[in-house]
Motif scaffolding. Structure first.
Motif, PDB file in Angstrom:
ATOM      1  N   SER A   1       5.374   2.022   0.565  1.00  0.00           N
ATOM      2  CA  SER A   1       5.172   3.144  -0.352  1.00  0.00           C
ATOM      3  C   SER A   1       4.170   4.141   0.195  1.00  0.00           C
ATOM      4  N   ASP A   2       3.562   3.826   1.301  1.00  0.00           N
ATOM      5  CA  ASP A   2       2.640   4.777   1.908  1.00  0.00           C
ATOM      6  C   ASP A   2       3.402   5.515   3.002  1.00  0.00           C
ATOM      7  N   PHE A   3       3.371   6.795   2.947  1.00  0.00           N
ATOM      8  CA  PHE A   3       4.181   7.615   3.817  1.00  0.00           C
ATOM      9  C   PHE A   3       3.894   7.334   5.285  1.00  0.00           C
ATOM     10  N   LYS A   4       2.609   7.333   5.627  1.00  0.00           N
ATOM     11  CA  LYS A   4       2.267   7.195   7.024  1.00  0.00           C
ATOM     12  C   LYS A   4       2.556   5.790   7.536  1.00  0.00           C
ATOM     13  N   ARG A   5       2.364   4.808   6.707  1.00  0.00           N
ATOM     14  CA  ARG A   5       2.633   3.459   7.152  1.00  0.00           C
ATOM     15  C   ARG A   5       4.117   3.294   7.406  1.00  0.00           C
ATOM     16  N   MET A   6       4.890   3.938   6.538  1.00  0.00           N
ATOM     17  CA  MET A   6       6.328   3.882   6.745  1.00  0.00           C
ATOM     18  C   MET A   6       6.697   4.515   8.075  1.00  0.00           C
ATOM     19  N   LEU A   7       6.045   5.637   8.388  1.00  0.00           N
ATOM     20  CA  LEU A   7       6.321   6.261   9.671  1.00  0.00           C
ATOM     21  C   LEU A   7       5.908   5.358  10.823  1.00  0.00           C
ATOM     22  N   ALA A   8       4.834   4.585  10.613  1.00  0.00           N
ATOM     23  CA  ALA A   8       4.402   3.666  11.669  1.00  0.00           C
ATOM     24  C   ALA A   8       5.471   2.617  11.933  1.00  0.00           C
ATOM     25  N   TYR A   9       5.965   1.993  10.866  1.00  0.00           N
ATOM     26  CA  TYR A   9       6.996   0.983  11.067  1.00  0.00           C
ATOM     27  C   TYR A   9       8.258   1.597  11.634  1.00  0.00           C
ATOM     28  N   SER A  10       8.531   2.825  11.219  1.00  0.00           N
ATOM     29  CA  SER A  10       9.692   3.499  11.777  1.00  0.00           C
ATOM     30  C   SER A  10       9.507   3.721  13.277  1.00  0.00           C
ATOM     31  N   SER A  11       8.276   3.996  13.687  1.00  0.00           N
ATOM     32  CA  SER A  11       8.029   4.139  15.122  1.00  0.00           C
ATOM     33  C   SER A  11       8.330   2.849  15.845  1.00  0.00           C
TER      34      SER A  11
END
Lengths: 164, 612, 469
Positions: free
Chosen positions: C288-298
């Motif tokens: 639910s945290d935008f940046k963390r999601m981007l991290a996992y997406s990376s």
């Protein structure tokens, strides 16, 4: 005779490293680290690499330990109760370590290695200068950059504190 | 370069249609002027191209799929006829469409339809023709759908029925192409063996459905009440007959060798006869001017199919001649219906009456066209019907008798129509009705005169247009111009017409007014039950088809729910569970991460080194 | 000649920090931009053959072990692009001039380190430049000095130190086996003794070290914490350059130029790549945290790159390289968008956001474009790189992995669209009613990067030459 001496030195170094990790006081940890580097440099002397040993001694035992101890002196030490609470289970935390070491040793003893190792000739002083300037010039540039980076890091990270 | 002119009849109306779309709403007269101009241009091009003989062939999709157009006597004839009708209808529509908000779309679609018909007729490659043919589906749909809120259902019905038959035609084209190893129409010539018959049947399904014969007819009556009237006058009356019968003729004459005693021929004739009779029986009981006319349109197609199906020269000539004649008088009839609708405000026969005195020109044109369709000499319908009777008689007495019976009913229903609409007393709301304005009268008059012309001077169309199409080989020395040689047939026809008149007078007296003239047939013992059911549309193949489709769609819906559950519920739940599990593992403790890394490394190393 | 790529930033750094600092501060920003533009120009120019002379000629009397090939040019290009975006974003986000100046100085160091990494042909120099980049990134991450950041960077330091030690161990082993540290020399020796135990061991250790640095599962532990708590331009920098170059690019170099790239290694890489792709995507879906999601997406996307490598054929490496560049571009764009949102709305929690696209249309559009490119939607650039990777996997016989890549692509699309919907579409909440777009400084890099994504996607078929090596 020589081989066993190497092994003794290695075991001493490992013990010093273990002391650095397990001891309760941070300052003693720093000192233990210096001790580990000193023993390592002895080993290097033994292995016929005097210049590497000298570098190791001066940089690691000297410079690094000084840096660590000065940093530690900047921090506030924990109170006694907090130290006890933090370190009381330290033996329990590392209880698996000896097990792993023994298992690894047994495992490695099954491994038969026939290395074709080309040992480079032992270096002398002029050779070192040659190597550093001619062959590894790029690395020198790299070292300069790393040093600058370190300097900048310290400056940037600590400048505000000083201002405050 | 000369052959590139064949693009003109296709592209020019398209471009002008696009121009109509672009003209702003305020310049209403400009729209109408543009439409008339476009139709006129098309007519001019058609006249220029008339009787030309040009072939244009462009490589298109490779492998024998070229875009080839062929202008020869048949196709140039159809193009000229299309252009002529297009111009007349456009002229008519100026007055009819004035004030209607869908006028712009109507003109544009009309021009696009002309363009598509030109393309379909000119096309020499089955694939190219299919392309244009399908395009007509869309314009038919569009032109019906703009007629109002109930029109959408009728438009959908048209789309589905014609679409399904087009699919059959596509299959037929594929099969034909496979059998003949080419898709160029002028090069195909197949025997009617097993596979060839299948291809033949599939192709003619497409052709006769476009022409509007049974059992693919049920959209036409529905469309007639909903769609704007000039559409009815143009497409189902004229264009579709021209196009459908054109293709039918080419299939039977050029592509397949239809022999007089083959099963296919009998099948065609049966379809023709059934269409004639059933449609005209339905037409008898209609109470709406336009619906009645549309059933007649269906019925007359039966004559054309019967004619071509006989596979004898007389019949074929009759069928083709009837095609052009029907186009002429049917559009004329629809135009009179439009005039009545515009002036009197309604086409319900119960409300009309006595218009003959108030709209004399319309009445006279109606009489002429109605007489043509009934087969009264010396109008054009008489001659073409005689030729068809001639051919039917050669093939079998039964066909002849049934065809004549159809003629009887046709005459009866038109007598009823004329009596109900134009004769009799006029009701109060019709007091103020005046004659239709000139732009609407002019096309009607032109058409009526052509009816007379083609009838009296029938050598002109027969020798000039029809017989060259059939070709001298097939004609075998016959010449059909002039008065029919078989006087016996003529006498029988005249007797039948007189009987129809008597029947009408009897019925009118019995019922009390023109409308009820056909009621005694309506209430006849067996026929009344059939009529009741037909009114409820039980026999409508479209509705039957829809019921069957409904069952399938229920099954499909259940399946779809199941698949949906799989996608909507099962998969996301699975993803969610695994996602949460992974997130739990990330505890934030770096020592755990380190342990993972080292464990991973250990596994990697063992994997890499174990094989050494 | 390419040595200048390393020396110029170094000298600029020194010069800029001399006295006359007031004037230097303004000059620093523009000078860095000029350098980056020059780098882009030279990189593209080299590949397309603009220059007639041989750029690799050594400058007398110094001889440096540098070489430029197409591999290196892609790395140079992506470095320059991402650094440019980060620079522009940082100029907008960091308001104090002094801090900005420090930031730019560190960026110079990263530039020098990355360029060296891309250009070197010697394994030990590679190690040194990796260290430069890593240490500079430590400092950059902890720029703001908040507690959360410091905890995250501490984890990173520990894990990175472990990776460094492993790398050093492996380099030592390579040196022992071959006697030199040059790529070609080691390669020559390794070809001849492919299955020696020590060589395999050294390779395995080096690969694991690179996995840790590159953030692949299960070696990725530091990545989510660091990416989500670092300041926004630094996250973009990390995602765009540091993990990529230090981890994956080095891996590519290693596998292509040094090690005998045969089957066991390939299996390991395929497995780790697949694991990263799937686990990263699954973890991202639950965030639910935008940046963390981007991290996992990376993590997931880096897994794709590694999958491409694992395919083992030229097509796979080309796909991996292209995806590396693409990922730098669109991930940086996404991080810049997250910076914009954080700046304007004040929160990163996706459950609290909503309906922002009405007020922040440019951010929403660039975010959508980058998300679609990540998910692999034609005609954006991400589609091409993913397609090539899947084709490479299929061509090399790894059908299961190819199918997995495609399925994970669907998962990627799912969580990105869900993110887009939660953050941008829908109804706007009251507390966000007054927000506006961030300033030009943040919009410009996002738009530029999106434009690159779209443009590259459209002209990619004509640019295949860029990636042949």
């Amino acid at each position: 005779m020589l081989i066993t001496l190497d092994i003794v030195i290695l075991i001493l170094m490992i013990l010093a490293a273990l002391w650095a990790v397990m001891t309760r006081s941070l300052l003693r940890s720093g000192i233990a680290l210096a001790l580990t580097s000193a023993i390592l440099s002895v080993l290097m002397f033994k292995l016929n690499a005097p210049l590497a040993a000298v570098f190791e001694l001066s940089v690691c035992t000297g410079l690094i330990s000084v840096l660590f101890i000065s940093t530690i002196s900047l921090t506030q030490p924990l109170s006694y109760e907090e130290i006890i609470k933090h370190m009381k289970d330290r033996f329990r935390r590392f209880r698996y370590l000896p097990v792993i070491v023994i298992l690894a040793g047994i495992g490695l003893s099954f491994v038969k290695v026939r290395p074709n190792l080309i040992l480079p000739p032992p270096e002398t002083e002029t050779n070192v200068r040659n190597i550093l300037w001619n062959f590894r010039s790029l690395d020198m540039v790299g070292q300069v950059i790393v040093l600058l980076c370190g300097v900048f890091g310290v400056v940037i990270l600590f400048k505000e504190r000083v201002k405050k | 370069m000369m052959d590139k002119i064949l693009f003109l009849p296709i592209l020019m109306p398209l471009v002008l249609a696009a121009a109509i779309f672009v003209i702003p709403e305020k310049l209403r007269r400009a729209k109408e002027a543009m439409a008339v101009f476009a139709a006129l241009m098309n007519l001019a091009v058609a006249i220029v191209l008339f009787k030309g003989n040009i072939i244009l062939s462009l490589p298109w999709l490779g492998k024998g799929l070229e875009f080839s157009l062929r202008l020869y006597n048949f196709s140039s004839f159809i193009i000229a006829a299309t252009a002529g009708f297009g111009f007349l209808i456009t002229l008519y529509s100026i007055m009819f469409m004035r004030g209607k908000e869908y006028a712009r779309q109507f003109y544009a679609y009309l021009l696009i339809s002309i363009s598509l018909v030109n393309g379909a007729v000119l096309a020499d490659n089955l694939l190219a023709m299919l392309f244009f043919w399908e395009g007509l589906l869309l314009t038919v749909f569009a032109m019906i759908a703009i007629g109002g809120q109930f029109a959408f259902k009728a438009a959908t019905k048209a789309l589905i029925i014609v679409g399904i038959t087009d699919l059959c035609m596509m299959a037929g084209i594929a099969l034909t192409g496979h059998l003949a190893h080419t898709l160029t129409i002028s090069k195909i010539s197949l025997p009617l063996d097993a596979l060839g018959s299948v291809a033949f049947v599939l192709l003619i399904i497409g052709a006769i459905s476009k022409a509007g014969s049974m059992p693919f007819h049920s959209w036409i009556p529905d469309a007639s009440t909903e769609a704007p009237l000039p559409f009815m006058a143009f497409l189902p009356a004229a264009l579709e007959k021209l196009l459908g019968i054109y293709l039918l003729a080419r299939i039977c004459l050029d592509m397949f060798k239809l022999a007089p005693d083959s099963g296919m021929s009998i099948m065609l004739m049966v379809i023709g006869v059934v269409t004639i009779l059933l449609a005209v029986m339905m037409a008898l009981i209609q109470k709406d001017y336009k619906r009645l006319l549309s059933y007649h349109a269906i019925s007359q197609v039966g004559y054309m199919i019967l004619g071509i199906g006989t596979a004898v020269p007389a019949g074929i000539a009759g069928g083709l001649f009837h095609m052009i004649n029907h186009a002429i008088y049917k559009s004329g009839l629809f135009l009179t219906a439009g005039a009545v609708e515009k002036q009197a405000g309604s086409t319900d026969l119960n409300k009309l009456g006595g218009l003959g005195r108030k709209m004399p020109v319309t009445f006279i044109c109606f009489i002429i066209c109605a007489a043509s369709i009934s087969g009264v000499p010396p109008f054009n319908g008489f001659f073409s019907k005689e030729l068809v009777y001639d051919g039917a008689l050669e093939r079998g007495n039964l066909f002849y008798i049934l065809a004549v019976l159809g003629s009887f009913f046709t005459a009866a229903s038109f007598l009823k129509l004329g009596h109900a609409a134009f004769l009799g007393k006029s009701s109060r709301e019709n007091e103020k009705v005046k004659e239709a304005p000139l732009p609407m009268l002019l096309p009607m008059v032109v058409i009526a005169s052509v009816c007379i012309l083609f009838g009296v001077y029938n050598a002109l169309p027969l020798n000039g247009l029809i017989q060259p199409i059939i070709g001298t080989i097939r004609l075998n020395g016959h010449n059909f111009a002039g008065f029919p040689p078989n006087t016996m047939l003529v006498i029988i026809t005249l007797v039948v017409l007189a009987a129809a008149l008597l029947n009408h007078l009897f019925g009118a007296k019995a019922g009390g007014s023109g409308i009820k003239a056909a009621d005694h047939i309506y209430h006849a013992p067996v026929l009344s039950t059939i009529y009741e059911k037909a009114e409820k549309r039980i026999f409508d193949p479209y509705n039957i088809g829809l019921k069957v489709v409904g069952i399938f769609s229920k099954i499909a819906w259940r399946l779809d729910r199941g698949v949906d559950w799989l996608y909507d519920t099962a998969a996301p739940k699975l993803a969610g569970i695994s996602s949460r599990a992974i997130l739990k593992l990330h505890s934030g403790s770096y020592s755990k991460y380190l342990v993972w890394s080292l464990l991973g490394m250990l596994i990697v190393i063992i994997f890499l080194t174990h094989s050494v | 000649m390419f040595l200048l790529f390393i020396l110029l930033p170094l000298f600029s750094l020194i010069v800029l920090n001399l006295p006359f600092r007031a004037m230097m501060k303004k000059a620093a920003f523009w000078w860095l931009l000029v350098l980056l533009a020059l780098q882009v120009y030279l990189a593209i120019g080299y590949v397309f053959g603009f220059f007639g002379f041989d750029l690799n000629a050594p400058i007398y009397p110094l001889s440096f072990s540098l070489n430029v090939d197409n591999f290196g040019c892609v790395a140079l290009l992506s470095t320059a692009v991402v650094l440019g975006a980060v620079l522009l974003a940082a100029k907008y986000i960091i308001k104090e001039e002094e801090k900005l100046f420090n930031f730019i100085s560190l960026l110079f160091i990263i530039l020098a380190g990355s360029n060296g990494l891309a250009l070197t042909t010697d394994i030990f120099s590679l190690y040194i430049f990796i260290e430069i980049t890593t240490v500079a990134s430590f400092i950059l991450i902890s720029f703001d000095k908040e507690k959360l950041v410091l905890e995250a960077v501490f984890k990173y330091i520990i894990l990175s130190a472990v990776a460094t030690v492993l790398m050093l161990l492996s380099i030592a082993l390579f040196l022992l086996v071959s006697g030199k540290t040059d790529f070609s020399a080691i390669h020559a020796v390794l070809i001849n003794s492919p299955h020696s135990l020590i060589v395999m061991f050294a390779t395995g250790v080096f690969i694991c070290a690179l996995f840790i640095k590159g953030g692949l599962m299960p070696f990725h532990g530091w990545l989510p914490d660091v990416y989500s708590s670092a300041p926004a331009p630094v996250s973009a920098l990390l995602a765009g350059i540091i993990t990529k170059l230090v981890g994956i690019f080095t891996l590519m170099r290693l596998l292509v130029s040094v090690v005998n790239f045969d089957n066991p290694i390939r299996q390991v890489i395929l497995f780790v790549g697949a694991l990263s792709v799937v686990a990263g995507a699954l973890a991202a879906a639950g965030q639910s945290d935008f940046k963390r999601m981007l991290a996992y997406s990376s993590i997931s996307q880096v897994g794709y790159i590694v999958l491409g490598l694992g395919a083992g054929n030229a097509l796979g490496i080309m796909g991996a390289l292209f995806h590396l560049f693409n990922h730098s571009v669109f991930k940086s764009s996404l991080f810049i968008n997250s910076a914009a949102i954080e700046l304007q709305a004040g929160t990163r929690d996706m459950n609290k956001l909503g309906g922002l696209s009405a007020k922040m249309p440019v951010t929403s559009t660039t975010c959508l474009i980058s998300s679609l490119s990540t998910a692999g939607m034609p005609p954006l650039a991400g589609f091409w790189s993913k397609l090539i990777i899947v084709l490479a996997l299929w061509a090399s016989g790894n059908y299961g992995y190819a199918a997995l890549a495609v399925i994970a692509g669907i998962l990627t699309l799912a969580y990105f669209i869900s993110m887009q919907r939660r953050v941008f579409f829908g109804n706007i909440k009251e507390e966000f009613a007054g927000i506006k777009e961030p300033g030009f400084g943040l919009l410009l890099p996002a738009c530029l990067l999106s434009a690159i994504t779209i443009g590259l996607g459209l002209v990619f078929p004509f640019c295949l030459k860029l990636l042949k090596f």
